[in-house]
Design a protein around this motif. Structure first.
Motif, PDB file in Angstrom:
ATOM      1  N   LEU A 297       0.823  -1.215   0.000  1.00  0.00           N
ATOM      2  CA  LEU A 297       0.000   0.000   0.000  1.00  0.00           C
ATOM      3  C   LEU A 297       0.855   1.262   0.000  1.00  0.00           C
TER       4      LEU A 297
ATOM      5  N   LEU B   3      -6.037   2.767  -1.163  1.00  0.00           N
ATOM      6  CA  LEU B   3      -5.291   2.646   0.085  1.00  0.00           C
ATOM      7  C   LEU B   3      -6.207   2.247   1.237  1.00  0.00           C
TER       8      LEU B   3
ATOM      9  N   LEU C  79      -5.859  -1.011   3.593  1.00  0.00           N
ATOM     10  CA  LEU C  79      -5.832  -0.910   5.049  1.00  0.00           C
ATOM     11  C   LEU C  79      -6.921  -1.776   5.686  1.00  0.00           C
TER      12      LEU C  79
ATOM     13  N   ARG D 152      -5.832  -5.309   5.523  1.00  0.00           N
ATOM     14  CA  ARG D 152      -4.715  -5.644   6.416  1.00  0.00           C
ATOM     15  C   ARG D 152      -5.116  -5.607   7.884  1.00  0.00           C
ATOM     16  N   PHE D 153      -5.893  -4.594   8.284  1.00  0.00           N
ATOM     17  CA  PHE D 153      -6.157  -4.390   9.698  1.00  0.00           C
ATOM     18  C   PHE D 153      -7.622  -4.528  10.078  1.00  0.00           C
TER      19      PHE D 153
END
Length: 295
Positions: free
Chosen positions: A243, A273, A277, A280-281
C-alpha cells in the motif's frame, strides 16, 4: 512481522514506488519490451554463471520468469508507454494485492473475511474512477495492460509461495534469464529490428541510469527481500504492505514530471489505500470493536 522485516519491506516499497518514474525516464528513448529485456538480461548475467540453480523443480522458476518478467513488467512498461502516468501505474498495479489474496483463498485455503470483501470493493471502486477519467484509447489501453500486469504479479506471488526456494537471490537470477528471450522476441515482433537498433543507439546517461536502477535495487535486491518475506510470512500479511508503493509512486511522478493530482486521483488513491488498510487491519479492528459489545 518482526520490526526489522517490516522496515525492510517499507524500504523496498519506497524503491518500487520511485521505480515507476525511473521507468518512464528510460521509455523516452527505449522500446518498452527491449528495455525490459535488457533489465532482465542484466539481472541474469553474469550472475547466472556463479549462482547455483534454485533448489526447486525447474518449472517453478521458469513459470515465475514468464509471469514476473514477461507478463507483469512487459505489461506495465507497455502501459506506461501507451500513456498511463507513472503515478497512476504505481497505484493501479497494487490491485495485485487483491488478486494475490484471492489466489491465497483458492489455492492455500486462506479464510475469506468481511474486511477482505469490503477492502476489495473499495479498491475496485478506486480503479473504476481511474477508468472513468481515462482520456483516449491509449490511456484505456495503458490501464488495461497494468491491470493485466497486476494479475500476473499475483500469480507470480503464488508461485513463490508454493515453491519456497531456499535462495531467493538465485531464484530471481535464474527466472530473469527465462524472461529475457521472450521479451526480445516481443520487441522484435512489435517494434521491428530498425526500431530496436535505434533504441540501442539512443541509450544515453538517463536511459542507462534507468536500466541500472531497475536491475539492482529494484529487482535483485527488492524482489529477493520481498520473496523472502513471502516465504516467511502468510501471503495475506506481506501483500498489503505494498500500500505504500503508490504513495512513493505518486510523489516521484509529481517531483520528476510535475504530474497533476486532480480530485479524482486523490479519491482513487484514497479508495485503493483504504481498501488495502481494511484488508490488512480490518479483522483486528472488527474484533476489538465487537469485544466490548459482547461484554
Amino acid at each position: 512481522m518482526k520490526p526489522l522485516d517490516t522496515t525492510l519491506a517499507l524500504l523496498i516499497t519506497a524503491i518500487w514506488g520511485l521505480n515507476f518514474s525511473i521507468i518512464k525516464l528510460g521509455l523516452a528513448t527505449l522500446d518498452p519490451n527491449l528495455m525490459a529485456a535488457i533489465r532482465f538480461a542484466l539481472c541474469a548475467l553474469p550472475a547466472v554463471f556463479f549462482v547455483p540453480r534454485p533448489n526447486v523443480a525447474w518449472h517453478y522458476w521458469v513459470v515465475y520468469g514468464l509471469l514476473f518478467g514477461v507478463l507483469q513488467w512487459g505489461a506495465v512498461y507497455a502501459g506506461i508507454y501507451f500513456g498511463l502516468s507513472a503515478g497512476l501505474a504505481s497505484l493501479v498495479l497494487q490491485m495485485a494485492v487483491f488478486f494475490t489474496m484471492a489466489g491465497g483463498v483458492f489455492f492455500f485455503r486462506e479464510q475469506v473475511s468481511a474486511p477482505m470483501v469490503l477492502g476489495t470493493l473499495l479498491a475496485f471502486f478506486g480503479v473504476a474512477l481511474v477508468f472513468a477519467h481515462a482520456e483516449g484509447q491509449a490511456t484505456v489501453l495503458g490501464l488495461t495492460l497494468v491491470i493485466l500486469g497486476a494479475m500476473a504479479w499475483a500469480a507470480a506471488n503464488l508461485v513463490v509461495k508454493r515453491a519456497k526456494p531456499a535462495s531467493m537471490f538465485g531464484f530471481m537470477v535464474w527466472s530473469s534469464l527465462v524472461a529475457t528471450l521472450p521479451l526480445l522476441l516481443l520487441s522484435y515482433g512489435f517494434a521491428g529490428p530498425e526500431r530496436m537498433a535505434q533504441s540501442l543507439a539512443s541509450i544515453d546517461g538517463t536511459a542507462l541510469f534507468s536500466i541500472l536502477f531497475q536491475v539492482y535495487p529494484t529487482t535483485l535486491l527488492g524482489y529477493a527481500v520481498w520473496n523472502g518475506l513471502l516465504k516467511k510470512y502468510p501471503v495475506s500479511t506481506v501483500a498489503p504492505l505494498t500500500l505504500f508503493v503508490p504513495v512513493f509512486g505518486m510523489l516521484g511522478s509529481v517531483l520528476l514530471f510535475g504530474e497533476s493530482l486532480p480530485g479524482y486521483k486523490w479519491l482513487a488513491m484514497a479508495c485503493i489505500l483504504a481498501g488495502l488498510l481494511v484488508n490488512r487491519f480490518g479483522g483486528s479492528w472488527w474484533q476489538q470493536w465487537r469485544g466490548p459489545l459482547r461484554a
